[in-house]
Motif scaffolding. Structure first.
Motif, short mmCIF file in Angstrom:
data_model
loop_
_atom_site.label_atom_id
_atom_site.label_comp_id
_atom_site.label_asym_id
_atom_site.label_seq_id
_atom_site.Cartn_x
_atom_site.Cartn_y
_atom_site.Cartn_z
N ARG A 183 35.13 0.25 32.60
CA ARG A 183 34.58 0.64 31.18
C ARG A 183 34.80 -0.68 30.39
O ARG A 183 35.40 -1.70 30.71
CB ARG A 183 35.51 1.70 30.65
CG ARG A 183 35.60 2.99 31.65
CD ARG A 183 36.34 4.05 30.79
NE ARG A 183 37.89 3.51 30.93
CZ ARG A 183 38.57 3.77 29.57
NH1 ARG A 183 38.06 4.52 28.77
NH2 ARG A 183 39.90 3.28 29.75
N TYR A 184 34.02 -0.53 29.37
CA TYR A 184 34.01 -1.75 28.29
C TYR A 184 34.43 -1.41 27.07
O TYR A 184 34.14 -0.27 26.49
CB TYR A 184 32.62 -2.30 28.12
CG TYR A 184 31.90 -3.08 29.28
CD1 TYR A 184 32.09 -4.36 29.47
CD2 TYR A 184 31.39 -2.18 30.30
CE1 TYR A 184 31.77 -5.20 30.36
CE2 TYR A 184 30.99 -2.84 31.40
CZ TYR A 184 31.08 -4.40 31.60
OH TYR A 184 30.50 -4.96 32.60
N THR A 185 35.31 -2.00 26.28
CA THR A 185 35.68 -1.67 24.63
C THR A 185 34.57 -2.00 24.00
O THR A 185 33.62 -2.82 24.50
CB THR A 185 37.04 -2.61 24.36
OG1 THR A 185 36.60 -4.04 24.48
CG2 THR A 185 38.11 -2.18 25.30
N ALA A 186 34.52 -1.51 22.93
CA ALA A 186 33.31 -1.85 22.04
C ALA A 186 33.56 -3.39 21.62
O ALA A 186 32.32 -3.82 21.54
CB ALA A 186 33.45 -0.80 20.55
N HIS A 187 34.73 -3.78 21.43
CA HIS A 187 34.92 -5.19 21.14
C HIS A 187 34.12 -6.06 22.34
O HIS A 187 33.40 -7.03 22.02
CB HIS A 187 36.22 -5.62 21.03
CG HIS A 187 36.28 -7.15 21.04
ND1 HIS A 187 36.41 -7.86 19.96
CD2 HIS A 187 37.22 -8.21 21.95
CE1 HIS A 187 36.67 -9.38 20.24
NE2 HIS A 187 36.93 -9.32 21.26
N ALA A 188 34.43 -5.65 23.57
CA ALA A 188 33.72 -6.30 24.66
C ALA A 188 32.36 -6.35 24.79
O ALA A 188 31.71 -7.42 25.00
CB ALA A 188 34.27 -6.01 26.20
N GLU A 189 31.75 -5.18 24.43
CA GLU A 189 30.50 -5.00 24.58
C GLU A 189 29.90 -5.84 23.34
O GLU A 189 28.68 -6.58 23.64
CB GLU A 189 29.88 -3.63 24.10
CG GLU A 189 30.22 -2.61 25.10
CD GLU A 189 29.09 -2.42 26.35
OE1 GLU A 189 28.39 -3.17 26.24
OE2 GLU A 189 29.48 -1.37 27.18
N LYS A 190 30.34 -5.86 22.39
CA LYS A 190 29.72 -6.86 21.08
C LYS A 190 29.80 -8.25 21.56
O LYS A 190 28.90 -8.97 21.22
CB LYS A 190 30.59 -6.42 19.90
CG LYS A 190 30.03 -7.40 18.65
CD LYS A 190 31.15 -7.08 17.39
CE LYS A 190 30.69 -7.99 16.33
NZ LYS A 190 31.58 -8.06 15.15
N GLN A 191 31.10 -8.66 22.07
CA GLN A 191 31.27 -10.09 22.26
C GLN A 191 30.14 -10.59 23.61
O GLN A 191 29.76 -11.70 23.40
CB GLN A 191 32.56 -10.34 22.96
CG GLN A 191 33.59 -10.26 21.71
CD GLN A 191 33.30 -11.11 20.67
OE1 GLN A 191 33.35 -12.30 20.85
NE2 GLN A 191 33.40 -10.60 19.36
N ILE A 192 30.22 -9.70 24.49
CA ILE A 192 29.14 -9.87 25.76
C ILE A 192 27.60 -10.12 25.11
O ILE A 192 26.99 -11.18 25.61
CB ILE A 192 29.21 -8.68 26.69
CG1 ILE A 192 30.59 -9.04 27.45
CG2 ILE A 192 28.15 -8.86 27.80
CD1 ILE A 192 30.82 -7.71 28.38
#
Length: 86
Positions: free
Chosen positions: A4-13
């Motif tokens: 799974r991905y956190t919202a922060h990770a999705e944004k940073q990626i």
């Protein structure tokens, strides 16, 4: 184990223009794994982009049934972070 991905990770990626496929490849087949605090691993892999080598670092929190991507970033400072290549 589910990924799974956190919202922060999705944004940073997205902002860092990293391919999720490369992030997942790094998690599934890292060149190096570093324990970073309680239940957090840093997966690292050297890759080439436009003729230059970069180290991809992916921070993942382990839980009972999943791996949660906290963030991911690339750096050209491979030696600084202990990448396997110089």
């Amino acid at each position: 184990m589910k990924l799974r991905y956190t919202a922060h990770a999705e944004k940073q990626i997205m902002e860092r223009k990293l391919a999720k496929k490369l992030v997942e490849e790094t998690i599934n087949n890292p060149e190096q794994t570093i324990l970073q605090g309680h239940n957090v691993l840093i997966y690292q892999k050297v890759y080439q982009e436009r003729g230059k080598e970069y180290l991809l670092r992916v921070a993942v929190k382990l839980s009972d049934d999943s791996q949660v991507v906290l963030t991911a970033y690339r750096t050209s400072k491979i030696k600084k972070y202990g990448g396997n290549k110089s």
